[in-house]
Design an enzyme around this catalytic site. Structure first.
Site, PDB file in Angstrom:
ATOM      1  N   LYS A 113       0.889  -1.171   0.000  1.00 45.50           N
ATOM      2  CA  LYS A 113       0.000   0.000   0.000  1.00 45.50           C
ATOM      3  C   LYS A 113       0.924   1.217   0.000  1.00 45.50           C
ATOM      4  O   LYS A 113       1.218   1.803   1.036  1.00 45.50           O
ATOM      5  CB  LYS A 113      -0.906  -0.038   1.239  1.00 45.50           C
TER       6      LYS A 113
HETATM    7  C1  LIG Z   1      -6.354  -0.193   0.765  1.00 39.92           C
HETATM    8  C2  LIG Z   1      -6.717  -0.709  -0.569  1.00 39.92           C
HETATM    9  C3  LIG Z   1      -7.725  -1.662  -0.767  1.00 39.92           C
HETATM   10  C4  LIG Z   1      -8.611  -2.150   0.358  1.00 39.92           C
HETATM   11  O1  LIG Z   1      -7.914  -2.784   1.373  1.00 39.92           O
HETATM   12  P1  LIG Z   1      -8.563  -2.947   2.829  1.00 39.92           P
HETATM   13  O2  LIG Z   1      -7.521  -3.652   3.607  1.00 39.92           O
HETATM   14  O3  LIG Z   1      -9.775  -3.759   2.669  1.00 39.92           O
HETATM   15  O4  LIG Z   1      -8.853  -1.587   3.329  1.00 39.92           O
HETATM   16  C5  LIG Z   1      -7.926  -2.148  -2.047  1.00 39.92           C
HETATM   17  N1  LIG Z   1      -7.214  -1.703  -3.089  1.00 39.92           N
HETATM   18  C6  LIG Z   1      -6.250  -0.786  -2.947  1.00 39.92           C
HETATM   19  C7  LIG Z   1      -5.493  -0.319  -4.130  1.00 39.92           C
HETATM   20  C8  LIG Z   1      -5.959  -0.263  -1.691  1.00 39.92           C
HETATM   21  O5  LIG Z   1      -4.998   0.644  -1.560  1.00 39.92           O
END
Ligand SMILES: *Cc1c(COP(=O)(O)O)cnc(C)c1O
Length: 307
Positions: free
Chosen positions: A159
């Site tokens: 992320k």
């Molecule tokens: C954060 C994110 C998600 C969702 O992740 P969660 O852990 O469910 O919050 C999905 N796709 C992307 C690109 C993200 O950055």
């Protein structure tokens, strides 16, 4: 505007909201090599407060940093405690939590040298991410003209801040064109995810979601897979095309911010009955029961704290 809280946790200290600043030569600000998390704390039905899957989020922050070659100066338990301390000092019984790890200032140039790795944690109240009524009525989305990252160009399982240039491009294009969110295809043309959400489709009561290839491994996605299987539904992690989505009975997005948001229309084609589907709403309801502490089977996913 983000609603101010009293403090932000920064490099091990709680500092005043307005003083949580960085130098303009902060490396990450120029080159995008940073990682973040999005976490929610919920007030439970019985009045307790709990952060949802806090340890998993902080482990993912550490994993994201590891993927980018950043060595975080805190352990997972220290980061977990820092989140709790921030919520407590800000007297927040519920809210959104944004940890950010970034490369500070020092040398400039692409190589970050020995610049410090810094961590901050902010909290603020946040309602339905995709707008009022989105959770109940569903949203309208559009296939983006921007392709999701190639897995060897960007690290899609991190992320990472820089990954979000692609997300911002897709999201602003979709909103400018009158849609709530962008659907992004992978480099082969299969459905991957949205700008910050994973996607699920339902056909004949079988649930399908994209496999963990070019997508961010969502914690909400994982929660839904576990929950849906527990409820007796078959869940497949398989690639699918945009036309398979067009003819699905139901579709929904998942994410910490978006929670479980039904999709009622894709590229001006209605999905199913053109409103939130029954299975989407069932999973949404069960998800909210879990995060609000109403389902003791999932108590281990809640990190309780006292305000
Ligand atoms: C954060 C994110 C998600 C969702 O992740 P969660 O852990 O469910 O919050 C999905 N796709 C992307 C690109 C993200 O950055």
């Amino acid at each position: 505007m983000v609603q101010k809280a009293e403090k932000i946790w920064m490099d091990g200290k709680l500092v005043n909201w307005d003083e949580a600043n960085v130098h303009i030569l902060t490396h990450t600000l120029h080159y995008g090599c940073g990682v973040f998390e999005g976490i929610r704390a919920y007030e439970c039905t019985d009045g307790r407060s709990a952060v949802y899957r806090l340890t998993e989020h902080m482990q993912r922050l550490i994993d994201s940093a590891h993927i980018l070659g950043m060595k975080l100066p805190y352990t997972c338990p220290e980061l977990v405690q820092a989140v709790v301390d921030t919520l407590t000092v800000n007297k927040m019984k519920s809210g959104y939590i944004r940890p950010l790890a970034f490369i500070g200032d020092g040398v400039m140039g692409v190589h970050p040298g020995a610049n410090p790795i810094r961590v901050a944690i902010a909290t603020w109240p946040w309602g339905a991410y995709l707008g009022d009524g989105a959770l109940e009525k569903g949203i309208s989305i559009k296939t983006s003209s921007f392709t999701r990252h190639h897995v060897n160009a960007m690290m899609t399982k991190a992320k990472a801040c820089g990954n979000y240039v692609n997300s911002v491009l897709a999201k602003t294009e979709a909103v400018a064109d009158g849609y709530h969110e962008a659907l992004m295809l992978d480099t082969q043309g299969y459905v991957s995810e949205a700008s910050g959400e994973n996607i699920f489709i339902v056909k004949n009561e079988v649930i399908k979601t994209t496999p963990l290839t070019s997508i961010l491994p969502g914690i909400t996605r994982d929660s839904i897979i576990t929950l849906a299987r527990e409820l007796g539904y078959e869940v497949l992690e398989q690639l699918f095309t945009r036309d398979e989505l067009y003819v699905a009975d139901e579709a929904f997005f998942s994410g910490t911010a978006a929670e479980i948001t039904p999709i009622r229309e894709v590229d001006r084609r209605t999905i199913g009955a053109g409103k939130a589907g029954p299975l989407s709403l069932l999973i949404q309801k069960e998800y909210f029961r879990i995060v609000k502490g109403e389902n003791p089977d999932y108590a281990s996913w809640l990190h309780e704290y006292k305000v």
